[in-house]
Design a protein around this motif. Structure first.
Motif, short mmCIF file in Angstrom:
data_model
loop_
_atom_site.label_atom_id
_atom_site.label_comp_id
_atom_site.label_asym_id
_atom_site.label_seq_id
_atom_site.Cartn_x
_atom_site.Cartn_y
_atom_site.Cartn_z
N ALA A 1 -4.28 9.41 7.73
CA ALA A 1 -4.59 8.66 6.48
C ALA A 1 -6.10 9.08 5.77
CB ALA A 1 -4.69 7.24 6.73
N ASP B 1 -1.27 4.01 6.42
CA ASP B 1 -2.09 2.55 6.55
C ASP B 1 -1.22 1.51 6.91
OD1 ASP B 1 -4.57 3.96 5.76
OD2 ASP B 1 -4.57 3.33 3.64
N ASN C 1 -0.11 4.18 0.85
CA ASN C 1 -0.59 5.10 1.84
C ASN C 1 0.21 4.54 3.25
OD1 ASN C 1 -1.82 6.27 4.15
ND2 ASN C 1 -3.50 6.87 2.72
N ASN D 1 0.70 -1.26 -0.11
CA ASN D 1 -0.11 -0.09 -0.14
C ASN D 1 0.66 1.10 -0.12
OD1 ASN D 1 -1.79 2.17 0.73
ND2 ASN D 1 -2.97 0.73 2.09
#
Length: 216
Positions: A36, A8, A5, A3
């Motif tokens: 986030a 996250d 992000n 991921n």
């Protein structure tokens, strides 16, 4: 990292930490989730405090500023997981067919994508490292050591393939760090760009190749 992000990813490993009080852990959990969801700049300490069920003064007491709250999240994460992140990146980008030029291009595109999607976090960490000597002394040598150990292995592979000039690894790492690090920081921090064009990436690739590449 699966991921892009970063918040996250941080959230996934937070539950393993037992270093904070219950109240601090709740503040960190809420801060990560809100950063986030809304982004760093769109999140206020008052909003974090409300969601965490604490007074805003409690956040100031433990962390002082929103910047310090983010650093309280990011510094332990980087120190624990930067080696794994670096290994995953090298494993993803290296193969027997890829030339040094292709590796450079893939690396720049990969990291620009990742840093652009986490631009606000990257900006805060870099700016705080510039102005806070204690933080700089804590993070920079560690990150440099981890990155250097892995870069040397990559450099040796491309030297053996004849893609890189036979000069000292130390000189090569200094050149790559200066050019690539400067490229990331100048564009995403000081110029505050949201992305970097393919043309700009290609110019950096060619600039490095002119200094390190073997031309026959």
């Amino acid at each position: 990292m699966e991921n892009n992000n970063l918040m996250d990813e941080v959230a996934k490993i937070l539950q393993k930490s037992n270093k904070q009080t219950v109240k601090q852990k709740k503040i960190i959990e809420v801060a990560i989730a809100t950063f986030a969801e809304k982004g760093y700049s769109n999140t206020s300490t008052s909003e974090i405090a409300k969601k965490a069920g604490v007074a805003e003064g409690t956040i100031f007491k433990h962390y002082g500023t929103k910047e310090n709250l983010l650093l309280a999240i990011m510094v332990p994460f980087l120190k624990e997981f930067f080696p794994t992140m670096a290994d995953e990146l090298i494993g993803e980008l290296m193969d027997d067919e890829r030339s040094f030029e292709d590796f450079l291009r893939a690396f720049l595109i990969n990291r620009i994508t990742f840093l652009s999607e986490n631009r606000e976090i990257f900006q805060v960490v870099i700016k705080e490292m510039i102005y806070k000597e204690e933080l700089r002394n804590e993070l920079f040598p560690y990150i440099s050591k981890v990155a250097t150990e892995r870069l040397i292995k990559v450099i040796e592979i491309f030297k053996q393939r004849g893609d890189i000039k036979d000069i000292s690894n130390e000189s090569i790492i200094k050149m790559l760090s200066t050019v690539i690090g400067g490229f990331f920081v100048s564009n995403l921090v000081f110029l505050n760009k949201h992305s970097v064009s393919e043309k700009e990436i290609e110019e950096v690739v060619l600039f490095i190749l002119n200094g390190l590449g073997q031309f026959h």
